[in-house]
Design a protein around this motif. Sequence first.
Motif, PDB file in Angstrom:
ATOM      1  N   LEU A  15     -45.904 -44.532  98.257  1.00  0.00           N
ATOM      2  CA  LEU A  15     -45.419 -43.940  97.008  1.00  0.00           C
ATOM      3  C   LEU A  15     -45.898 -42.495  96.872  1.00  0.00           C
ATOM      4  CD1 LEU A  15     -45.864 -46.930  94.571  1.00  0.00           C
ATOM      5  CD2 LEU A  15     -43.704 -45.755  95.079  1.00  0.00           C
ATOM      6  N   ASP A  16     -47.131 -42.242  97.261  1.00  0.00           N
ATOM      7  CA  ASP A  16     -47.668 -40.885  97.226  1.00  0.00           C
ATOM      8  C   ASP A  16     -46.850 -39.964  98.134  1.00  0.00           C
ATOM      9  OD1 ASP A  16     -49.601 -38.929  96.383  1.00  0.00           O
ATOM     10  OD2 ASP A  16     -50.532 -39.105  98.366  1.00  0.00           O
ATOM     11  N   GLN A  17     -46.504 -40.461  99.314  1.00  0.00           N
ATOM     12  CA  GLN A  17     -45.693 -39.667 100.247  1.00  0.00           C
ATOM     13  C   GLN A  17     -44.290 -39.434  99.679  1.00  0.00           C
ATOM     14  OE1 GLN A  17     -46.751 -38.116 102.973  1.00  0.00           O
ATOM     15  NE2 GLN A  17     -44.732 -37.224 103.148  1.00  0.00           N
ATOM     16  N   ILE A  18     -43.724 -40.430  99.043  1.00  0.00           N
ATOM     17  CA  ILE A  18     -42.391 -40.288  98.440  1.00  0.00           C
ATOM     18  C   ILE A  18     -42.416 -39.208  97.363  1.00  0.00           C
ATOM     19  CG2 ILE A  18     -40.708 -41.451  96.937  1.00  0.00           C
ATOM     20  CD1 ILE A  18     -41.219 -44.002  98.603  1.00  0.00           C
ATOM     21  N   LEU A  22     -40.220 -35.871  97.252  1.00  0.00           N
ATOM     22  CA  LEU A  22     -39.322 -35.583  96.136  1.00  0.00           C
ATOM     23  C   LEU A  22     -39.629 -34.229  95.491  1.00  0.00           C
ATOM     24  CD1 LEU A  22     -39.038 -39.086  94.444  1.00  0.00           C
ATOM     25  CD2 LEU A  22     -37.220 -37.820  95.603  1.00  0.00           C
ATOM     26  N   GLU A  23     -40.900 -33.831  95.522  1.00  0.00           N
ATOM     27  CA  GLU A  23     -41.280 -32.537  94.965  1.00  0.00           C
ATOM     28  C   GLU A  23     -40.831 -31.383  95.857  1.00  0.00           C
ATOM     29  OE1 GLU A  23     -45.479 -33.125  94.434  1.00  0.00           O
ATOM     30  OE2 GLU A  23     -45.210 -33.869  92.382  1.00  0.00           O
ATOM     31  N   SER A  32     -32.732 -37.486  98.034  1.00  0.00           N
ATOM     32  CA  SER A  32     -33.623 -37.638  96.886  1.00  0.00           C
ATOM     33  C   SER A  32     -33.382 -38.963  96.187  1.00  0.00           C
ATOM     34  CB  SER A  32     -33.424 -36.494  95.884  1.00  0.00           C
ATOM     35  OG  SER A  32     -33.801 -35.265  96.440  1.00  0.00           O
ATOM     36  N   MET A  33     -32.128 -39.313  96.023  1.00  0.00           N
ATOM     37  CA  MET A  33     -31.790 -40.566  95.352  1.00  0.00           C
ATOM     38  C   MET A  33     -32.260 -41.769  96.161  1.00  0.00           C
ATOM     39  SD  MET A  33     -30.634 -41.446  92.583  1.00  0.00           S
ATOM     40  CE  MET A  33     -30.195 -42.940  91.779  1.00  0.00           C
ATOM     41  N   ASN A  34     -32.093 -41.710  97.481  1.00  0.00           N
ATOM     42  CA  ASN A  34     -32.549 -42.807  98.340  1.00  0.00           C
ATOM     43  C   ASN A  34     -34.064 -42.968  98.275  1.00  0.00           C
ATOM     44  OD1 ASN A  34     -29.991 -43.577  99.208  1.00  0.00           O
ATOM     45  ND2 ASN A  34     -30.012 -42.141 100.921  1.00  0.00           N
ATOM     46  N   LYS A  38     -36.166 -46.217  96.794  1.00  0.00           N
ATOM     47  CA  LYS A  38     -37.229 -46.846  97.573  1.00  0.00           C
ATOM     48  C   LYS A  38     -38.520 -46.902  96.761  1.00  0.00           C
ATOM     49  CE  LYS A  38     -39.535 -46.507 102.051  1.00  0.00           C
ATOM     50  NZ  LYS A  38     -39.616 -45.771 103.314  1.00  0.00           N
ATOM     51  N   GLY A  39     -38.826 -45.822  96.049  1.00  0.00           N
ATOM     52  CA  GLY A  39     -40.012 -45.778  95.206  1.00  0.00           C
ATOM     53  C   GLY A  39     -39.961 -46.805  94.091  1.00  0.00           C
ATOM     54  N   VAL A  40     -38.805 -46.965  93.479  1.00  0.00           N
ATOM     55  CA  VAL A  40     -38.646 -47.953  92.400  1.00  0.00           C
ATOM     56  C   VAL A  40     -38.861 -49.364  92.942  1.00  0.00           C
ATOM     57  CG1 VAL A  40     -36.955 -49.001  90.828  1.00  0.00           C
ATOM     58  CG2 VAL A  40     -37.164 -46.514  90.955  1.00  0.00           C
ATOM     59  N   ARG A  41     -38.328 -49.647  94.135  1.00  0.00           N
ATOM     60  CA  ARG A  41     -38.528 -50.973  94.735  1.00  0.00           C
ATOM     61  C   ARG A  41     -40.013 -51.215  95.032  1.00  0.00           C
ATOM     62  NH1 ARG A  41     -33.689 -49.525  97.415  1.00  0.00           N
ATOM     63  NH2 ARG A  41     -34.849 -48.872  99.255  1.00  0.00           N
ATOM     64  N   LEU A  42     -40.699 -50.201  95.557  1.00  0.00           N
ATOM     65  CA  LEU A  42     -42.125 -50.334  95.838  1.00  0.00           C
ATOM     66  C   LEU A  42     -42.922 -50.560  94.554  1.00  0.00           C
ATOM     67  CD1 LEU A  42     -42.792 -47.646  98.595  1.00  0.00           C
ATOM     68  CD2 LEU A  42     -43.209 -50.104  98.774  1.00  0.00           C
ATOM     69  N   LEU A  43     -42.593 -49.808  93.507  1.00  0.00           N
ATOM     70  CA  LEU A  43     -43.286 -49.978  92.232  1.00  0.00           C
ATOM     71  C   LEU A  43     -43.078 -51.382  91.674  1.00  0.00           C
ATOM     72  CD1 LEU A  43     -42.696 -46.582  90.389  1.00  0.00           C
ATOM     73  CD2 LEU A  43     -44.878 -47.569  91.100  1.00  0.00           C
ATOM     74  N   ASP A  44     -41.880 -51.912  91.825  1.00  0.00           N
ATOM     75  CA  ASP A  44     -41.592 -53.261  91.347  1.00  0.00           C
ATOM     76  C   ASP A  44     -42.437 -54.284  92.107  1.00  0.00           C
ATOM     77  OD1 ASP A  44     -40.082 -55.193  89.755  1.00  0.00           O
ATOM     78  OD2 ASP A  44     -39.121 -55.721  91.661  1.00  0.00           O
ATOM     79  N   LYS A  45     -42.515 -54.132  93.419  1.00  0.00           N
ATOM     80  CA  LYS A  45     -43.321 -55.048  94.231  1.00  0.00           C
ATOM     81  C   LYS A  45     -44.804 -54.935  93.868  1.00  0.00           C
ATOM     82  CE  LYS A  45     -43.960 -57.959  97.607  1.00  0.00           C
ATOM     83  NZ  LYS A  45     -43.759 -59.363  97.386  1.00  0.00           N
ATOM     84  N   CYS A  46     -45.282 -53.712  93.639  1.00  0.00           N
ATOM     85  CA  CYS A  46     -46.677 -53.521  93.224  1.00  0.00           C
ATOM     86  C   CYS A  46     -46.931 -54.200  91.886  1.00  0.00           C
ATOM     87  CB  CYS A  46     -47.009 -52.029  93.112  1.00  0.00           C
ATOM     88  SG  CYS A  46     -47.137 -51.178  94.694  1.00  0.00           S
TER      89      CYS A  46
END
Length: 75
Positions: A15-18, A22-23, A32-34, A38-46
């Motif tokens: 997530l930090d790398q994403i 994105l920045e 950017s959207m992809n 991916k970040g949203v999916r990772l956050l959900d799993k976390c």
Amino acid sequence: MAKTRFSIEEAFEELDQIVKELESSELNLSDSMNLYKKGVRLLDKCSQTLDKTEKEIIVLQEGQNGTILKREDSE
């Protein structure tokens, strides 16, 4: 195919790398959207992992008759 075990620590690193990517101003909108998805999916799993861990802690704290229960990992 063997299922890999989810690591919340690795997910936070990813997530930090994403966020860093994105920045960056070098990404196009589609990339950017992809990355965002991916970040949203990772956050959900976390979030799911943290919720599960919290519930296990509550069960351990409550125990039966004041004793700590031992739970086997179901995965």
